[in-house]
Design an enzyme around this catalytic site. Structure first.
Site, PDB file in Angstrom:
ATOM      1  N   GLU A 182      -1.862   1.050  -2.081  1.00 44.92           N
ATOM      2  CA  GLU A 182      -1.598   2.171  -1.162  1.00 44.92           C
ATOM      3  C   GLU A 182      -1.387   3.442  -1.985  1.00 44.92           C
ATOM      4  OE1 GLU A 182      -1.644   1.793   2.337  1.00 44.92           O
ATOM      5  OE2 GLU A 182      -2.517  -0.010   1.524  1.00 44.92           O
ATOM      6  N   LYS A 240      -2.069   0.287   8.892  1.00 42.21           N
ATOM      7  CA  LYS A 240      -1.026  -0.662   9.318  1.00 42.21           C
ATOM      8  C   LYS A 240       0.353  -0.032   9.387  1.00 42.21           C
ATOM      9  CE  LYS A 240      -2.448  -0.806   5.070  1.00 42.21           C
ATOM     10  NZ  LYS A 240      -3.188  -1.428   4.024  1.00 42.21           N
ATOM     11  N   LYS A 249       1.775  -5.441   8.198  1.00 44.50           N
ATOM     12  CA  LYS A 249       0.696  -6.302   8.712  1.00 44.50           C
ATOM     13  C   LYS A 249       1.271  -7.479   9.512  1.00 44.50           C
ATOM     14  CE  LYS A 249      -2.218  -5.038   4.810  1.00 44.50           C
ATOM     15  NZ  LYS A 249      -2.453  -5.314   3.384  1.00 44.50           N
ATOM     16  N   ILE A 300     -11.068  -9.536   6.258  1.00 45.35           N
ATOM     17  CA  ILE A 300     -11.034 -10.782   7.043  1.00 45.35           C
ATOM     18  C   ILE A 300     -10.871 -10.450   8.530  1.00 45.35           C
ATOM     19  CG2 ILE A 300      -9.906 -13.034   7.333  1.00 45.35           C
ATOM     20  CD1 ILE A 300      -8.547 -12.669   4.650  1.00 45.35           C
ATOM     21  N   VAL A 355     -12.579  14.703   8.145  1.00 45.66           N
ATOM     22  CA  VAL A 355     -11.398  15.547   7.908  1.00 45.66           C
ATOM     23  C   VAL A 355     -10.780  15.126   6.572  1.00 45.66           C
ATOM     24  CG1 VAL A 355      -9.197  16.341   8.847  1.00 45.66           C
ATOM     25  CG2 VAL A 355     -10.982  15.495  10.394  1.00 45.66           C
ATOM     26  N   GLY A 383      -9.737  -3.005  -0.857  1.00 50.95           N
ATOM     27  CA  GLY A 383     -10.913  -2.417  -1.508  1.00 50.95           C
ATOM     28  C   GLY A 383     -11.792  -1.738  -0.468  1.00 50.95           C
ATOM     29  N   VAL A 411      -5.158  -5.392   8.976  1.00 52.73           N
ATOM     30  CA  VAL A 411      -4.544  -6.617   8.428  1.00 52.73           C
ATOM     31  C   VAL A 411      -5.591  -7.396   7.629  1.00 52.73           C
ATOM     32  CG1 VAL A 411      -3.352  -8.782   8.944  1.00 52.73           C
ATOM     33  CG2 VAL A 411      -2.948  -6.780  10.381  1.00 52.73           C
ATOM     34  N   ALA A 413     -25.360  -2.957  17.375  1.00 56.01           N
ATOM     35  CA  ALA A 413     -24.611  -2.107  18.320  1.00 56.01           C
ATOM     36  C   ALA A 413     -25.472  -1.737  19.531  1.00 56.01           C
ATOM     37  CB  ALA A 413     -24.156  -0.832  17.612  1.00 56.01           C
TER      38      ALA A 413
HETATM   39  P1  NDP Z   1      -6.971   7.266   0.179  1.00 55.58           P
HETATM   40  O1  NDP Z   1      -5.697   7.801  -0.322  1.00 55.58           O
HETATM   41  O2  NDP Z   1      -8.024   6.860  -0.803  1.00 55.58           O
HETATM   42  O3  NDP Z   1      -7.647   8.337   1.173  1.00 55.58           O
HETATM   43  C1  NDP Z   1      -6.932   9.070   2.124  1.00 55.58           C
HETATM   44  C2  NDP Z   1      -7.839  10.149   2.680  1.00 55.58           C
HETATM   45  O4  NDP Z   1      -7.143  10.800   3.733  1.00 55.58           O
HETATM   46  C3  NDP Z   1      -8.236  11.219   1.681  1.00 55.58           C
HETATM   47  O5  NDP Z   1      -9.577  11.597   1.895  1.00 55.58           O
HETATM   48  C4  NDP Z   1      -7.301  12.385   2.005  1.00 55.58           C
HETATM   49  O6  NDP Z   1      -7.868  13.670   1.749  1.00 55.58           O
HETATM   50  C5  NDP Z   1      -7.152  12.200   3.506  1.00 55.58           C
HETATM   51  N1  NDP Z   1      -5.881  12.744   3.993  1.00 55.58           N
HETATM   52  C6  NDP Z   1      -4.633  12.349   3.665  1.00 55.58           C
HETATM   53  N2  NDP Z   1      -3.727  13.085   4.322  1.00 55.58           N
HETATM   54  C7  NDP Z   1      -4.423  13.948   5.080  1.00 55.58           C
HETATM   55  C8  NDP Z   1      -4.051  14.984   5.985  1.00 55.58           C
HETATM   56  N3  NDP Z   1      -2.784  15.262   6.240  1.00 55.58           N
HETATM   57  N4  NDP Z   1      -5.049  15.696   6.584  1.00 55.58           N
HETATM   58  C9  NDP Z   1      -6.339  15.423   6.334  1.00 55.58           C
HETATM   59  N5  NDP Z   1      -6.751  14.452   5.487  1.00 55.58           N
HETATM   60  C10 NDP Z   1      -5.805  13.736   4.871  1.00 55.58           C
HETATM   61  O7  NDP Z   1      -6.606   6.049   1.133  1.00 55.58           O
HETATM   62  P2  NDP Z   1      -7.461   4.740   1.447  1.00 55.58           P
HETATM   63  O8  NDP Z   1      -8.850   5.115   1.773  1.00 55.58           O
HETATM   64  O9  NDP Z   1      -7.202   3.716   0.420  1.00 55.58           O
HETATM   65  O10 NDP Z   1      -6.711   4.215   2.765  1.00 55.58           O
HETATM   66  C11 NDP Z   1      -6.893   4.824   4.019  1.00 55.58           C
HETATM   67  C12 NDP Z   1      -6.189   3.994   5.097  1.00 55.58           C
HETATM   68  O11 NDP Z   1      -6.733   2.692   5.111  1.00 55.58           O
HETATM   69  C13 NDP Z   1      -4.685   3.825   4.867  1.00 55.58           C
HETATM   70  O12 NDP Z   1      -4.044   3.770   6.104  1.00 55.58           O
HETATM   71  C14 NDP Z   1      -4.605   2.465   4.177  1.00 55.58           C
HETATM   72  O13 NDP Z   1      -3.358   1.845   4.370  1.00 55.58           O
HETATM   73  C15 NDP Z   1      -5.699   1.732   4.910  1.00 55.58           C
HETATM   74  N6  NDP Z   1      -6.265   0.593   4.204  1.00 55.58           N
HETATM   75  C16 NDP Z   1      -6.666   0.714   2.900  1.00 55.58           C
HETATM   76  C17 NDP Z   1      -7.229  -0.349   2.240  1.00 55.58           C
HETATM   77  C18 NDP Z   1      -7.661  -0.276   0.822  1.00 55.58           C
HETATM   78  O14 NDP Z   1      -8.030  -1.313   0.263  1.00 55.58           O
HETATM   79  N7  NDP Z   1      -7.662   0.893   0.192  1.00 55.58           N
HETATM   80  C19 NDP Z   1      -7.413  -1.643   2.932  1.00 55.58           C
HETATM   81  C20 NDP Z   1      -6.996  -1.655   4.319  1.00 55.58           C
HETATM   82  C21 NDP Z   1      -6.431  -0.565   4.912  1.00 55.58           C
HETATM   83  P3  NDP Z   1      -8.303  14.141   0.267  1.00 55.58           P
HETATM   84  O15 NDP Z   1      -9.473  13.296  -0.087  1.00 55.58           O
HETATM   85  O16 NDP Z   1      -8.647  15.569   0.426  1.00 55.58           O
HETATM   86  O17 NDP Z   1      -7.108  13.880  -0.604  1.00 55.58           O
HETATM   87  N1  HSE Z   2      -2.795  -1.960  -0.314  1.00 56.38           N
HETATM   88  C1  HSE Z   2      -3.279  -2.968   0.556  1.00 56.38           C
HETATM   89  C2  HSE Z   2      -3.331  -4.286  -0.179  1.00 56.38           C
HETATM   90  C3  HSE Z   2      -4.635  -2.596   1.056  1.00 56.38           C
HETATM   91  O1  HSE Z   2      -3.227  -4.295  -1.408  1.00 56.38           O
HETATM   92  O2  HSE Z   2      -3.450  -5.314   0.465  1.00 56.38           O
HETATM   93  C4  HSE Z   2      -5.171  -3.532   2.103  1.00 56.38           C
HETATM   94  O3  HSE Z   2      -4.461  -3.402   3.301  1.00 56.38           O
END
Ligand code: NDP
Ligand code: HSE
Length: 417
Positions: A181, A100, A196, A128, A41, A293, A124, A31
Site C-alpha cells: 500500500e 478495501k 479485506k 482471485i 484523474v 500487483g 480482496v 462484454a
Molecule cells: P498508487 O499509489 O500506485 O496509485 C494511486 C493513484 O491515485 C495515483 O495515480 C495518484 O496520483 C492517484 N491519487 C491519489 N490521491 C489522489 C487524489 N486525491 N486525487 C486524484 N488522484 C489521486 O496505488 P495503487 O495503484 O497501488 O492502488 C490503488 C488502489 O487499489 C488502492 O485502493 C489499493 O489499496 C488498491 N489495490 C492495490 C493493489 C496493488 O497490488 N497495488 C491490489 C488490490 C487493491 P499520482 O499518480 O498523480 O500520484
Molecule cells: N497491499 C496489498 C497486499 C495489495 O499486499 O495484499 C493487494 O490488496
C-alpha cells in the site's frame, strides 16, 4: 460502447488501461460492447505516465461527465475516496473500486447510496475472484468459517524471511514490485488484511463491523527464532484473516498464525493469496492466486467492468433482504479461543519452569508441548498451549512478565489447526 473514467493512474490504474488495450478483442466480445477508457484523474499532472489517456486533476470531470458510464476508483484512501465514489453514485454512475480501506469503513453507507451497479472484486485477494465466489457461487450456504492469506506483501515477506533474508530489505522489494500500500504499515500492521476480512464478513454474515472492533496484529514482531520454532514443530507462520461463526456469534481476527505444514494454506508462498471458505452445504472450498500487483488486480477490476457492461446489477453485499432469523453479534477479542505459542526469555535459574507452569495453570491454560533453547547468558522457553481463552492468556502473560527472572517482553503467536 461503455465509457469509463478512472480515478487514480498508479500501479493498478495504469495496468487497467494497458490490459483494456492489450485484450480489447476478448473483452469486447465478452462484454458485448467496446469498453473505452476516456479520462483519468491524477494528483500530479506533471508526472510522466506509461499510458496515453486524457488527464485531469479534478475528479468531478469524471464523476459528473454525462458521457461517462462507469467510474473506476483506484486512488486509495478513505474519506477522499468516499467523496469521489459517493459523488459518482449521486450522479448516476456505476462504480468499480479496488479500495478495501474505503469499503472497510463505508460499505454499508455505499450500499444504501448505490442505485446503480457497484462492484469491488479487486478489493480482496487481488486477482482471485473470491467476492464473486462468496457472493454468487456460495449463495446457497450458511458460511461457517473463512480463513485467508489476504495480504500479498506480508506473505511475500514471511516467505523470503524463511530464506534468511532481512525483513526491511524484503519490504522495500515488495514496494518496488507494486505489492505494498502507499503506506506499507497498512500491510505489515495487519490493517489491510483486516479491511479485506471485514468485506468478506459482510458478504458472509451481513455484519457491519469496523477495523477498530476486531483483533488486528501484524508481522512486525516475527523474527528468526519464531520461524525456527515453527519449522521444528512442523508449522508455517502466515498472516491469516479469520472469520468464524460460533452459534450466533462471529469471531473476526487478523494475526500471524502458526499453521501445520500439512495444510494446503500453509503451502501458499510469496505474493500468492489463498482463501478457504467453509459452507454448510458445500463443505470446504479454496481459492488461490496472485494477491497483489498491477496486472493481477487489473484482471479483477476489468471483470467487474465487463459484468456491468453486460447489464448485470447485483445487491452490493449479496443480500436482497437482510437476514432476520439470525441476529449475529461480534465476539470481543477477549472471548477468542485458540491455541497459543509463547516465547519467554528468562534467566537460567532454579524454579523458573515451575513458576511459569503454575501461573499458566492458575489461568486455566494447559501446556501441549515445550522446548528450551539456551542463548548467550539466558534461555528461551518455547511453549505451545492447548485451546485457551485470549483473556486468560493475556492475564497469564502479564503475570509472568512481572517475575524478576523474565528478561524481555513475552512474544506469542496464535495457532490454528
Ligand atoms: P498508487 O499509489 O500506485 O496509485 C494511486 C493513484 O491515485 C495515483 O495515480 C495518484 O496520483 C492517484 N491519487 C491519489 N490521491 C489522489 C487524489 N486525491 N486525487 C486524484 N488522484 C489521486 O496505488 P495503487 O495503484 O497501488 O492502488 C490503488 C488502489 O487499489 C488502492 O485502493 C489499493 O489499496 C488498491 N489495490 C492495490 C493493489 C496493488 O497490488 N497495488 C491490489 C488490490 C487493491 P499520482 O499518480 O498523480 O500520484
Ligand atoms: N497491499 C496489498 C497486499 C495489495 O499486499 O495484499 C493487494 O490488496
Amino acid at each position: 460502447m461503455v465509457k469509463i473514467g478512472i480515478v487514480g493512474l498508479g500501479t493498478v490504474g495504469t495496468s487497467v488501461v494497458k490490459v483494456l488495450q492489450k485484450n480489447r478483442d476478448i473483452i469486447t466480445s465478452r462484454a458485448g460492447k467496446e469498453i473505452m477508457p476516456v479520462r483519468a484523474v491524477v494528483k500530479n499532472l506533471n508526472k510522466k505516465r506509461d499510458v496515453d489517456i486524457e488527464l485531469t486533476d479534478d475528479y468531478k470531470k469524471v464523476t459528473r461527465d454525462s458521457e461517462i458510464d462507469i467510474v473506476v476508483e483506484l486512488m486509495g484512501g478513505v474519506e477522499e475516496a468516499y467523496k469521489v465514489v459517493s459523488d459518482a453514485l449521486k450522479h448516476g454512475k456505476a462504480v468499480v473500486t479496488a479500495n478495501k480501506a474505503l469499503l472497510a469503513y463505508h460499505r454499508f453507507e455505499l450500499q444504501k447510496l448505490a442505485k446503480t451497479p457497484f462492484e469491488y472484486e479487486a478489493s480482496v485477494a487481488g486477482g482471485i475472484p473470491v467476492i464473486k465466489a462468496l457472493r454468487d457461487g456460495l449463495s446457497a450456504n450458511h458460511i461457517e468459517e473463512i480463513q485467508g492469506i489476504i495480504n500479498g506483501t506480508c506473505n511475500y515477506i514471511l516467505s523470503e524471511m524463511k530464506k534468511g533474508r532481512d525483513y526491511s530489505d524484503v519490504l522495500k522489494e515488495a514496494q518496488v514490485l507494486g505489492y505494498a500500500e502507499a503506506d506499507p504499515t497498512f500491510d505489515v500492521g495487519g490493517f489491510d488484511a483486516a479491511h479485506k476480512l471485514l468485506i468478506l464478513a459482510s458478504i458472509a454474515y451481513n455484519i457491519d463491523a469496523k477495523p477498530e472492533d476486531i483483533l488486528i496484529e501484524g508481522i512486525e514482531n516475527i523474527n528468526l527464532v519464531d520461524i525456527e520454532f515453527a519449522k521444528e514443530f512442523g508449522y508455517e507462520i502466515k498472516l491469516l484473516g479469520i472469520a468464524k461463526k460460533d452459534n450466533n456469534k462471529i469471531e473476526l481476527r487478523v494475526h500471524p498464525t502458526l499453521i501445520p505444514q500439512s495444510k494446503m494454506i500453509a503451502k501458499v508462498e510469496g505474493v500468492m493469496n489463498a482463501v478457504s471458505v467453509i459452507g454448510d452445504v458445500v463443505g470446504e472450498t479454496m481459492y488461490y492466486g496472485p494477491g497483489a500487483g498491477g496486472d493481477a488486480t487489473a484482471s479483477a477490476v476489468i471483470s467487474d467492468i465487463i459484468e456491468i457492461a453486460r447489464g448485470q446489477n447485483k445487491p452490493m453485499l449479496g443480500y436482497k433482504k437482510p437476514l432476520e432469523i439470525e441476529k449475529l453479534t461480534l465476539k470481543t477479542p477477549d472471548e477468542i479461543e485458540t491455541k497459543y505459542y509463547l516465547r519467554i526469555a528468562v534467566n537460567d535459574e532454579i524454579g523458573v519452569l515451575e513458576k511459569i507452569a503454575h501461573i499458566l495453570a492458575k489461568n486455566d491454560i494447559s501446556i501441549e508441548s515445550f522446548l528450551q533453547k539456551p542463548r548467550d547468558g539466558f534461555v528461551k522457553l518455547l511453549f505451545a498451549t492447548h485451546k485457551s481463552i485470549e483473556k486468560n492468556v493475556k492475564n497469564a502473560i502479564k503475570e509472568i512478565e512481572k517475575e524478576k527472572f523474565v528478561i524481555k517482553p513475552i512474544n506469542y503467536i496464535r495457532i490454528e489447526e
